[in-house]
Design an enzyme around this catalytic site. Structure first.
Site, PDB file in Angstrom:
ATOM      1  N   ASP A 119       0.817  -1.224   0.000  1.00 20.83           N
ATOM      2  CA  ASP A 119       0.000   0.000   0.000  1.00 20.83           C
ATOM      3  C   ASP A 119       0.843   1.263   0.000  1.00 20.83           C
ATOM      4  O   ASP A 119       0.447   2.281   0.562  1.00 20.83           O
ATOM      5  CB  ASP A 119      -0.960   0.006   1.205  1.00 20.83           C
ATOM      6  N   GLY A 179       1.397   3.095  -2.457  1.00 24.24           N
ATOM      7  CA  GLY A 179       0.980   4.029  -3.515  1.00 24.24           C
ATOM      8  C   GLY A 179       1.732   3.753  -4.805  1.00 24.24           C
ATOM      9  O   GLY A 179       1.991   4.660  -5.594  1.00 24.24           O
ATOM     10  N   HIS A 219      -4.795  -1.380  -6.474  1.00 25.18           N
ATOM     11  CA  HIS A 219      -4.254  -0.092  -6.903  1.00 25.18           C
ATOM     12  C   HIS A 219      -5.399   0.867  -7.130  1.00 25.18           C
ATOM     13  O   HIS A 219      -6.338   0.543  -7.847  1.00 25.18           O
ATOM     14  CB  HIS A 219      -3.512  -0.230  -8.242  1.00 25.18           C
ATOM     15  N   GLY A 250       0.001  14.258  -3.110  1.00 21.24           N
ATOM     16  CA  GLY A 250      -1.451  14.225  -3.263  1.00 21.24           C
ATOM     17  C   GLY A 250      -1.818  13.068  -4.165  1.00 21.24           C
ATOM     18  O   GLY A 250      -0.949  12.502  -4.832  1.00 21.24           O
TER      19      GLY A 250
HETATM   20  P1  IMP Z   1      -2.446 -12.870   1.277  1.00 20.84           P
HETATM   21  O1  IMP Z   1      -1.556 -12.294   0.246  1.00 20.84           O
HETATM   22  O2  IMP Z   1      -3.907 -12.578   1.033  1.00 20.84           O
HETATM   23  O3  IMP Z   1      -2.195 -14.320   1.540  1.00 20.84           O
HETATM   24  O4  IMP Z   1      -2.117 -12.130   2.652  1.00 20.84           O
HETATM   25  C1  IMP Z   1      -0.902 -12.323   3.330  1.00 20.84           C
HETATM   26  C2  IMP Z   1      -0.470 -11.047   4.051  1.00 20.84           C
HETATM   27  O5  IMP Z   1      -0.069 -10.103   3.086  1.00 20.84           O
HETATM   28  C3  IMP Z   1      -1.585 -10.380   4.863  1.00 20.84           C
HETATM   29  O6  IMP Z   1      -1.010  -9.744   5.995  1.00 20.84           O
HETATM   30  C4  IMP Z   1      -2.106  -9.342   3.906  1.00 20.84           C
HETATM   31  O7  IMP Z   1      -2.736  -8.274   4.585  1.00 20.84           O
HETATM   32  C5  IMP Z   1      -0.827  -8.908   3.239  1.00 20.84           C
HETATM   33  N1  IMP Z   1      -1.010  -8.353   1.916  1.00 20.84           N
HETATM   34  C6  IMP Z   1      -1.186  -9.013   0.762  1.00 20.84           C
HETATM   35  N2  IMP Z   1      -1.282  -8.159  -0.263  1.00 20.84           N
HETATM   36  C7  IMP Z   1      -1.150  -6.926   0.241  1.00 20.84           C
HETATM   37  C8  IMP Z   1      -1.125  -5.625  -0.339  1.00 20.84           C
HETATM   38  O8  IMP Z   1      -1.220  -5.423  -1.560  1.00 20.84           O
HETATM   39  N3  IMP Z   1      -0.989  -4.599   0.537  1.00 20.84           N
HETATM   40  C9  IMP Z   1      -0.834  -4.784   1.861  1.00 20.84           C
HETATM   41  N4  IMP Z   1      -0.826  -5.983   2.430  1.00 20.84           N
HETATM   42  C10 IMP Z   1      -0.994  -7.049   1.633  1.00 20.84           C
END
Ligand code: IMP
Length: 457
Positions: free
Chosen positions: A28, A30, A56, A442
């Site tokens: 996350d 960005g 995204h 922003g």
């Molecule tokens: P999974 O990828 O759904 O198996 O999740 C495994 C871990 O990765 C969890 O803590 C999710 O919240 C985190 N996670 C997976 N994809 C993202 C992402 O795009 N942004 C933030 N956390 C992610």
């Protein structure tokens, strides 16, 4: 531009520079917006890992687009987007995204969106397994550590990659184009899956292999124009002088091999995933832009040394609108952790940094940056420990920097930022030894301060 080198500083004028964009924290950061900015200068945009767990949000010309699997390059009419072999594709989600884009007048067809025939398919049972395992584990605690659940997005990512490695129960995109083979496999897989879900305590009606085969054959027909050998496509593109932009999903500290295991996702989401996830050797990637928020966030479980469980953390969450794009979950927030970012930059070979959400930090009296950890035995280290248990009891060692007031930020020039804001960025560059090439102030594409590095475009 196709057929041209990116700038005059490169030794070989015929060698096109290919770029990677990777998240340096826990996701996350960005990345979508930075990819969107860079897309204008590349021809082919490539996803190499992950699936619909990524999210995204791109704001372009006042319009907001939420994408999970399709690269945001799709918003440009003259780019080709590739979903590489290292991804896991939920075909129903892709079709849904395609339809949404088309309904808003965006062109999506077999020429501008290609999906690897070797990418693995996320099936409905993968999502059921993911949710069932998380439910099961949330009731299981280990000592002081609380629940053993990973806090996944429940998008079926882990179970789909497990099947990829297990092989005998996997389905790949190319299998969706072969009805007889698909039906044959469904008969074995559905029987096994029903039994496995029952063992996890999920009351499921037995999965119907013929119905499932019919449903996914139909999906395969709809996706057929997009499914191809993307490895050859990418190498042909390189040979034709087209420039590639590799778009990492998730982020380096969630990398299956190098992140805070086991609180990670199931793919190589650092830049190390590019060669295996696309078939393009890593040596082709001349520029790696690491994306880093001006502070830290994390969703789901796992270690987070600089987490703020107080009003400052809440203030960052509200100012940064830190709620998941994919799941809507509130994100955990904390100060910038440069121990972690220095590690992930090293891992990814970052040649430059994009610092995003910088505007969120305006208005604080002072800001903290973590530059080392204190181990449980009191000793200090500037090295990250990519292991959840290994990081237990590590305390952040902070430097405190003065904040800057909430004023209108300049539209184009970093040098016009308040002095303390410039000093914050300079301290990061000094600690990492890597230039900050972009600063996000922003959500809109235009709200990015860009500084071209001396050695490359
Ligand atoms: P999974 O990828 O759904 O198996 O999740 C495994 C871990 O990765 C969890 O803590 C999710 O919240 C985190 N996670 C997976 N994809 C993202 C992402 O795009 N942004 C933030 N956390 C992610």
């Amino acid at each position: 531009m196709p057929g041209q080198s990116c700038c005059s500083n490169h030794a070989s004028p015929s060698r096109t520079t290919h770029t990677a964009v990777v998240g340096l924290q826990w996701g996350d950061e960005g990345k979508g917006k930075i990819v969107d900015v860079l897309t204008a200068r590349h021809d082919v945009i490539v996803r190499y890992n992950g699936g619909a767990n990524a999210g995204h949000t791109v704001v372009a010309e006042g319009q907001k687009y939420a994408l999970h699997l399709i690269p945001s390059g799709i918003l440009y009419p003259d780019k080709t987007c590739v979903i590489g072999n290292g991804t896991v594709v939920d075909p129903e989600k892709v079709l849904e995204e395609m339809e949404k884009l088309r309904s808003r007048g965006i062109r999506v067809d077999g020429r501008n969106l290609l999906i690897s025939d070797r990418a693995h398919v996320v099936m409905p049972w993968h999502k059921d397994q993911d949710a069932a395992l998380e439910e099961y584990l949330s009731g299981v605690t280990a000592g002081q550590r609380g629940s053993l659940a990973i806090g996944t997005t429940r998008r079926g990512i882990g179970p789909a990659y497990s099947d990829k490695v297990r092989r005998s129960t996997a389905i790949r995109m190319r299998d969706l184009l072969d009805p007889a083979y698909l039906r044959e496999r469904m008969h074995v897989i559905c029987r096994l899956r029903t039994a496995e879900l029952e063992a996890l305590g999920v009351a499921v009606a037995p999965l119907d292999p013929d119905a499932m085969a019919a449903r996914y054959t139909e999906i395969g027909q709809r996706l057929a124009p997009h499914v191809t050998d993307t490895v050859y496509f990418l190498h042909d593109s390189i040979a034709a002088g087209r420039s590639l932009l590799f778009e990492g999903a998730n982020a380096a500290l969630l990398d299956i091999d190098h992140g805070t295991y086991p609180y990670v996702t199931s793919s190589n989401c650092s830049a190390l995933g590019i060669p295996a996830g696309t078939g393009v050797p890593g040596g082709n990637v001349g520029r790696v832009l690491g994306i880093m928020k001006a502070y830290s966030t994390r969703v789901g479980g796992g270690p987070f040394p600089t987490e703020l469980l107080d009003d400052t953390g809440n203030r960052i969450r509200e100012r940064g609108r830190e709620y998941g794009t994919t799941t809507g979950r509130p994100r955990r927030c904390g100060w910038l952790d440069l121990v972690a970012v220095r590690y992930s930059s090293m891992l990814c070979g970052a040649t430059g940094i994009a610092c995003t959400l910088f505007d969120v930090l305006a208005g604080f009296d002072e800001l903290k940056i973590c530059v080392a950890y204190r181990r449980p035995d009191g000793s200090m280290t500037d090295r990250f420990v990519p292991d959840a248990r290994g990081l237990e009891g590590y305390e952040p060692v902070y430097e405190t920097l003065p904040g800057w007031p909430e004023t209108a930020l300049p539209a184009s020039d970093r040098a016009a930022l308040p002095g303390n804001a410039q000093a914050y960025l300079a301290r990061i560059e000094q600690h990492l030894g890597i230039p900050i090439e972009m600063v996000g102030i922003g959500p809109d594409r235009s709200q990015t301060l860009v500084r071209q590095p001396a050695a490359c475009c």
